[in-house]
Design a protein around this motif. Structure first.
Motif: not given
Length: 454
Positions: A125-126, A128-129, A132, A135-136, A140, A423, A425
Motif C-alpha cells: 500500500d505504501q 502505491w501511495e 500517487f 491512496p491509503e 492496493s 494523499y 501528508d
C-alpha cells in the motif's frame, strides 16, 4: 516447465492477463456455421508445426457461435487456434491445453479477497501511495481487484496448465484474439521458465517479454483474419469489461506496460533477430522498464543499485518484508506523472516523458509506526538519475505533482498536502547531485522520525 501459479493483484507476483484495450481488431468474419473441408495435405499422421488435433492452421471449423460452444465445438476452435499460433510463432506445442469459460461475475468473485500476508499488503500500500496512484484509504489490493475485475479478458494458470476465458456475452463465447494470446502463454510455459522477479520494475520488465510476445503474436494472428484466414466473429459484449468508474487509470496504465511497451520491445528484437532473438529474451530478459521503453539500451544500460540508509527513530520502523525496498522504475514514474496531470501526451502508451527519462535506479522503502489500524504509513523514496539535469527535472516535476494536490510549502524543502486530499501528508524533497530523496510522513514532525535530515 514453470509450475508456479501467478497471482493477480500484487506487483510482487506476475499477472498473466489480457487487458481491455490490447486486442487488435478483426478482419472479415467467418460465417456462423461453416462445414469442414479437407486440407490439401490431409491428416499428416503425426504432429507437425501448424497442425493440432486434426486441424491445419488454415482449415475452417464447423461451429455455431450464436449460442456459445458445446464441447466438440470448443475443442475444434482450440485445436485450430493452437495450429495458427504455432504457424505464427514457429514453435510446436508439446501438449494440448484445457480451456474453460467463465462469466465476469464469476471472475470478480474468484478475485475478491486480495492476496499475500497482511504485512505485504501494508508494505505494498505504501509503494502505491508513494506513486500517487492508490491512496491509503483505498488500499492496493482493493484497487487491483476492482481494476482487473473490469479489464481482464482471460488468463493462463501455469500451476494448472490451463486457460480461463472471461466472457461478457450472455451466452459465454470465446474471442479468437484472447484465446490466441493465452495459448501463447501456454506455449511459453512448455518451452521456457517464467521469471520470478522481486521488485515492481523488474517484474514489469520481465513480463514485457511474456506479454509483449503474446500481444505480438495476437496482433499478427488478427491481422491475418479476413485477408489470409477466415475467423469467427468477435463475441458480443455485455455490461462487464467496459472500463467503468471502478477502474484505477494510473494502476491500469502501469499494468499495461508489458502489453504495450512490451510488444514494441519484442517487435524490435524480432525485426533484428527473428523468433530466435525473441526466444533468447526468455533467458536474458530486460533488467528494467527503461530497457523496455528504450530498446536501444538493452542489454547494456543496466540500472544502478540504490540503497537507502535507515535513519529512522524508534517511532518508525521498516517492515519485516523481503525485500525491504521496492524499485518502481521508469514506467511507473511515467504513469504517476501522467495520471496526476503533471505531463500530457497524445501517445499515452509510449511511456516516454522528460521527467521520467534519464532514470538510473530507485529504491522506495515503506515504514510503519506499528499501528496498522490507523491506515497511516510513511516511506523514503530515493531516485538516481543519469545526469544532474535529469535529477533537477524530476524534482521540478515532483513538486508540480505536489502542487496538483494543493500542497503548501513549509520551508526547507518541506511541503504539506491538505488532510482532505487522498494523499494528505507531509513531504521533504531534496536533491543532491544526481540523487533525489523524497521522505513522506503523516505530519511535518514525523519527517525526521522517519528519516533524520541530519
Amino acid at each position: 516447465m514453470a509450475s508456479r501459479r501467478f497471482a493477480l493483484g500484487s506487483v510482487a507476483l506476475a499477472a498473466l492477463v489480457v487487458l481491455a484495450g490490447c486486442s487488435a481488431a478483426f478482419g472479415d468474419d467467418e460465417s456462423l456455421i461453416e462445414p469442414p473441408t479437407d486440407h490439401a495435405e490431409g491428416d499428416p499422421g503425426r504432429d507437425k508445426l501448424g497442425w493440432e488435433g486434426g486441424y491445419w492452421y488454415d482449415d475452417p471449423v464447423a461451429v455455431n457461435a450464436s449460442d456459445g460452444y458445446n464441447e466438440s465445438e470448443r475443442a475444434a476452435l482450440v485445436n485450430r487456434t493452437m495450429a495458427r499460433v504455432e504457424q505464427v510463432r514457429q514453435l510446436e506445442f508439446e501438449e494440448s491445453v484445457p480451456v474453460d469459460v467463465i462469466s465476469r461475475e464469476q471472475y470478480r468473485a474468484n478475485r475478491s479477497g486480495g492476496g499475500g500476508s497482511a504485512t505485504f499488503q501494508a508494505w505494498n500500500d505504501q509503494v502505491w501511495e508513494g506513486l500517487f496512484i492508490v491512496p491509503e484509504s483505498t488500499g492496493s489490493s482493493e484497487s487491483f481487484d476492482q481494476t482487473l475485475g473490469e479489464s481482464v479478458l482471460g488468463y493462463y494458470s501455469p500451476g494448472e496448465d490451463a486457460i480461463v476465458i472471461v466472457s461478457d456475452s450472455p451466452t459465454p463465447q470465446i474471442s479468437n484474439a484472447t484465446l490466441a494470446h493465452e495459448l501463447v502463454h501456454a506455449l511459453q510455459d512448455q518451452h521456457f521458465d517464467f521469471p520470478a522477479p522481486d521488485t515492481q520494475d523488474r517484474q514489469l520488465a520481465a513480463d514485457s517479454v511474456v506479454e509483449g510476445e503474446a500481444n505480438f503474436v495476437e496482433s499478427v494472428y488478427t491481422d491475418r483474419c479476413g485477408d489470409v484466414w477466415s475467423c469467427l466473429p468477435r463475441p458480443e459484449s455485455g455490461s462487464g469489461g467496459s472500463g467503468g468508474g471502478s477502474v484505477n487509470r494510473g494502476l491500469l496504465l502501469t499494468i499495461l506496460t508489458p502489453y504495450t511497451a512490451g510488444q514494441a520491445f519484442v517487435e524490435s528484437v524480432y525485426d533484428d533477430r527473428g523468433w530466435t532473438g525473441v526466444s533468447d529474451l526468455h533467458e536474458d530478459e530486460p533488467a528494467s522498464t527503461e530497457q523496455v521503453i528504450h530498446p536501444d539500451r538493452y542489454p547494456d544500460e543496466r540500472p544502478v543499485n540504490v540503497t537507502v540508509t535507515d535513519r529512522s527513530s524508534g517511532e518508525w520502523d521498516r517492515y519485516d518484508h523481503d525485500p525491504v525496498a521496492d524499485t518502481v522504475g521508469e514506467a511507473s514514474i511515467y504513469a504517476m506523472f501522467l495520471d496526476n496531470g503533471v505531463i500530457s501526451t497524445e501517445d499515452v502508451y509510449s511511456y516516454e516523458s522528460d521527467p521520467s527519462e534519464g532514470w538510473a535506479g530507485d529504491a522506495l522503502v515503506p515504514y510503519t509506526d506499528g499501528n496498522e489500524t490507523d491506515g497511516e504509513g510513511a516511506y523514503v523514496w530515493q531516485t538516481r538519475w543519469d545526469t544532474t539535469e535529469d535529477a533537477r527535472e524530476f524534482r521540478r516535476a515532483y513538486r508540480d505533482l505536489l502542487r496538483e494536490h494543493d500542497a503548501r510549502s513549509e520551508g526547507s524543502n518541506v511541503y504539506v498536502v491538505p488532510e482532505d486530499d487522498p494523499y494528505g501528508d507531509a513531504f521533504r524533497v531534496v536533491r543532491d547531485g544526481r540523487t533525489v530523496r523524497v521522505v513522506n510522513a503523516p505530519t511535518v514532525a514525523d519527517l525526521d522520525a522517519v528519516h533524520d535530515a541530519g
